[in-house]
Write a protein that holds these residues in place. Structure first.
Motif, PDB file in Angstrom:
ATOM      1  N   VAL A 106      54.969   8.242  24.922  1.00 24.14           N
ATOM      2  CA  VAL A 106      53.573   7.991  25.293  1.00 24.14           C
ATOM      3  C   VAL A 106      53.090   6.617  24.846  1.00 24.14           C
ATOM      4  N   THR A 107      53.890   5.907  24.087  1.00 19.83           N
ATOM      5  CA  THR A 107      53.518   4.543  23.703  1.00 19.83           C
ATOM      6  C   THR A 107      53.974   3.509  24.726  1.00 19.83           C
ATOM      7  N   SER A 108      54.616   3.970  25.801  1.00 20.31           N
ATOM      8  CA  SER A 108      55.121   3.072  26.841  1.00 20.31           C
ATOM      9  C   SER A 108      54.312   3.236  28.119  1.00 20.31           C
ATOM     10  N   GLU A 109      53.612   2.193  28.520  1.00 17.41           N
ATOM     11  CA  GLU A 109      52.866   2.225  29.775  1.00 17.41           C
ATOM     12  C   GLU A 109      53.805   2.458  30.953  1.00 17.41           C
ATOM     13  N   VAL A 121      47.408  17.448  30.294  1.00 17.86           N
ATOM     14  CA  VAL A 121      47.204  17.866  28.900  1.00 17.86           C
ATOM     15  C   VAL A 121      47.995  16.905  28.025  1.00 17.86           C
ATOM     16  N   ASN A 122      47.271  16.107  27.254  1.00 21.70           N
ATOM     17  CA  ASN A 122      47.909  15.104  26.402  1.00 21.70           C
ATOM     18  C   ASN A 122      48.029  15.662  24.990  1.00 21.70           C
ATOM     19  N   ASN A 123      49.211  16.197  24.712  1.00 23.01           N
ATOM     20  CA  ASN A 123      49.467  16.919  23.471  1.00 23.01           C
ATOM     21  C   ASN A 123      50.360  16.149  22.506  1.00 23.01           C
ATOM     22  N   ALA A 124      51.134  15.205  23.004  1.00 25.27           N
ATOM     23  CA  ALA A 124      52.105  14.506  22.152  1.00 25.27           C
ATOM     24  C   ALA A 124      51.413  13.838  20.965  1.00 25.27           C
ATOM     25  N   GLY A 125      51.980  14.043  19.793  1.00 21.46           N
ATOM     26  CA  GLY A 125      51.418  13.436  18.593  1.00 21.46           C
ATOM     27  C   GLY A 125      52.345  13.644  17.411  1.00 21.46           C
ATOM     28  N   ILE A 126      52.057  12.939  16.330  1.00 24.67           N
ATOM     29  CA  ILE A 126      52.838  13.078  15.104  1.00 24.67           C
ATOM     30  C   ILE A 126      51.882  13.309  13.944  1.00 24.67           C
ATOM     31  N   ALA A 127      52.423  13.847  12.862  1.00 21.36           N
ATOM     32  CA  ALA A 127      51.614  14.150  11.676  1.00 21.36           C
ATOM     33  C   ALA A 127      52.205  13.450  10.459  1.00 21.36           C
ATOM     34  N   GLY A 128      51.501  13.554   9.361  1.00 15.90           N
ATOM     35  CA  GLY A 128      51.997  12.966   8.127  1.00 15.90           C
ATOM     36  C   GLY A 128      50.984  13.157   7.022  1.00 15.90           C
ATOM     37  N   ALA A 129      51.454  13.126   5.808  1.00 20.31           N
ATOM     38  CA  ALA A 129      50.569  13.238   4.642  1.00 20.31           C
ATOM     39  C   ALA A 129      51.104  12.351   3.531  1.00 20.31           C
ATOM     40  N   GLU A 130      50.236  11.509   3.013  1.00 21.32           N
ATOM     41  CA  GLU A 130      50.606  10.619   1.914  1.00 21.32           C
ATOM     42  C   GLU A 130      49.313  10.110   1.271  1.00 21.32           C
ATOM     43  N   PRO A 131      49.288   9.964  -0.052  1.00 22.32           N
ATOM     44  CA  PRO A 131      48.090   9.432  -0.697  1.00 22.32           C
ATOM     45  C   PRO A 131      47.688   8.087  -0.112  1.00 22.32           C
ATOM     46  N   ALA A 132      46.393   7.913   0.092  1.00 22.17           N
ATOM     47  CA  ALA A 132      45.898   6.706   0.750  1.00 22.17           C
ATOM     48  C   ALA A 132      46.306   5.432   0.010  1.00 22.17           C
ATOM     49  N   GLY A 153      46.762   5.477  20.495  1.00 19.54           N
ATOM     50  CA  GLY A 153      47.216   4.640  21.602  1.00 19.54           C
ATOM     51  C   GLY A 153      47.915   5.448  22.681  1.00 19.54           C
ATOM     52  N   GLY A 154      48.759   6.392  22.262  1.00 19.43           N
ATOM     53  CA  GLY A 154      49.498   7.213  23.221  1.00 19.43           C
ATOM     54  C   GLY A 154      48.589   8.088  24.057  1.00 19.43           C
ATOM     55  N   VAL A 155      47.552   8.631  23.440  1.00 19.81           N
ATOM     56  CA  VAL A 155      46.593   9.456  24.199  1.00 19.81           C
ATOM     57  C   VAL A 155      45.814   8.583  25.177  1.00 19.81           C
ATOM     58  N   PHE A 156      45.382   7.411  24.721  1.00 17.40           N
ATOM     59  CA  PHE A 156      44.645   6.528  25.631  1.00 17.40           C
ATOM     60  C   PHE A 156      45.502   6.100  26.814  1.00 17.40           C
ATOM     61  N   LEU A 157      46.746   5.673  26.540  1.00 21.54           N
ATOM     62  CA  LEU A 157      47.619   5.237  27.635  1.00 21.54           C
ATOM     63  C   LEU A 157      47.909   6.378  28.599  1.00 21.54           C
ATOM     64  N   ILE A 199      38.929  12.452  19.581  1.00 20.79           N
ATOM     65  CA  ILE A 199      37.741  13.209  19.999  1.00 20.79           C
ATOM     66  C   ILE A 199      36.684  12.268  20.572  1.00 20.79           C
ATOM     67  N   HIS A 200      36.382  11.198  19.850  1.00 15.86           N
ATOM     68  CA  HIS A 200      35.328  10.306  20.318  1.00 15.86           C
ATOM     69  C   HIS A 200      35.772   9.495  21.529  1.00 15.86           C
ATOM     70  N   MET A 201      37.043   9.119  21.576  1.00 20.00           N
ATOM     71  CA  MET A 201      37.567   8.430  22.747  1.00 20.00           C
ATOM     72  C   MET A 201      37.453   9.319  23.979  1.00 20.00           C
ATOM     73  N   SER A 202      37.749  10.593  23.824  1.00 20.24           N
ATOM     74  CA  SER A 202      37.674  11.526  24.945  1.00 20.24           C
ATOM     75  C   SER A 202      36.244  11.649  25.458  1.00 20.24           C
ATOM     76  N   LYS A 203      35.280  11.700  24.541  1.00 12.07           N
ATOM     77  CA  LYS A 203      33.878  11.746  24.952  1.00 12.07           C
ATOM     78  C   LYS A 203      33.491  10.469  25.697  1.00 12.07           C
ATOM     79  N   SER A 204      33.980   9.343  25.219  1.00 11.73           N
ATOM     80  CA  SER A 204      33.680   8.068  25.864  1.00 11.73           C
ATOM     81  C   SER A 204      34.251   8.021  27.278  1.00 11.73           C
ATOM     82  N   LEU A 205      35.498   8.463  27.431  1.00 16.29           N
ATOM     83  CA  LEU A 205      36.120   8.489  28.753  1.00 16.29           C
ATOM     84  C   LEU A 205      35.415   9.481  29.673  1.00 16.29           C
ATOM     85  N   ALA A 206      35.008  10.612  29.115  1.00 13.46           N
ATOM     86  CA  ALA A 206      34.302  11.615  29.908  1.00 13.46           C
ATOM     87  C   ALA A 206      33.028  11.040  30.508  1.00 13.46           C
TER      88      ALA A 206
END
Length: 254
Positions: A67-70, A91-102, A119-123, A168-175
């Protein structure tokens, strides 16, 4: 009910090889849609998803890419329309997770997660909208997380949480940008869900905490994200756009 009937609809699902994406792809097929299953070749699972879809009597198309490739996304949409028909649901579901102290989180890890999750969701939305807007018809559903609205107690994941808030906010903006051109954009935000990642033995104790902290006393199954997605994909939600549908067993209420 005919309001939820997706026959003669064509859907593209990213991250369709496992977990929530796989469940949604199969669920949309159960509602009548033909499905293009998009995902990373190295992660596998796409063929299994496609086989389950065809077993339901629906058409399935396996598409590999990132999803990072146009270019990958443009090619996926083109093949979907050529082999399955006019794309009307995504349905744009692709994503990754992670946890680490800031304080120790590297910029590289931050950037990689944002590249995929935001970026992947926007593209993906961009590639899908370019064909949907021409027909003035379409429903895009982006999969975010309740972590886009709350901060998960005990988890250090500033990059993940903020990326989901961005979706979430990007989706509202596109909507709002596309509302008068026949294209609806909404979000499904799962709570803690028993995906393959959460079934690993090493997270068993953490799962108990997730279940304890959820008002309904358990985690969701991936299949419990199907109903909300079918609703947002179908005529049942024809006057719904720009919402974040949180599916979390009541978690954000506490």
């Amino acid at each position: 009910m005919t309001l939820f009937d997706l026959h003669e609809e064509v859907a593209l699902v990213t991250g369709a090889g496992s977990g929530i994406g796989q469940a949604i792809a199969i669920g949309l097929a159960e509602a009548g849609a033909d499905i293009a299953c998009f995902g990373h070749a190295s992660k596998g699972g796409l063929e299994e998803t496609a086989q389950k879809i065809t077993a339901l009597g629906r058409k399935a198309l396996v598409l590999t890419g990132t999803v990072t490739s146009e270019n990958d996304l443009a090619a996926a949409v083109e093949r979907t329309e050529k082999e399955l028909g006019a794309l009307s649901i995504a349905v744009n579901n692709a994503g990754i997770a992670g946890a680490e102290p800031a304080e120790t989180l590297s910029h590289e890890k931050w950037r990689k997660l944002y590249d995929v999750n935001v970026g992947g969701v926007f593209l993906s939305c961009q590639a899908e909208a370019r064909t949907m807007l021409k027909r003035r018809k379409g429903s895009i559903i982006n999969i975010a997380s309740m972590s886009g609205s709350i901060v998960n107690r005990g988890l250090t994941q500033a990059h993940y949480n903020s990326s989901k808030a961005a979706v979430i906010h990007m989706s509202k903006s596109l909507a709002m940008e596309w509302a008068d051109r026949g294209l609806r954009v909404n979000v499904v935000s799962p709570g803690y869900t028993l995906t393959p990642m959460n079934r690993r033995p090493e997270v068993a104790e953490q799962i108990k905490i997730f279940e304890r902290d959820t008002p309904m006393g358990r985690m969701a199954t991936p299949e419990e994200m199907v109903g909300p997605t079918v609703f947002l994909a179908s005529r049942a939600s024809s006057f719904v756009t720009g919402i974040d549908l949180i599916v979390d067993g009541g978690f954000v209420c506490w």
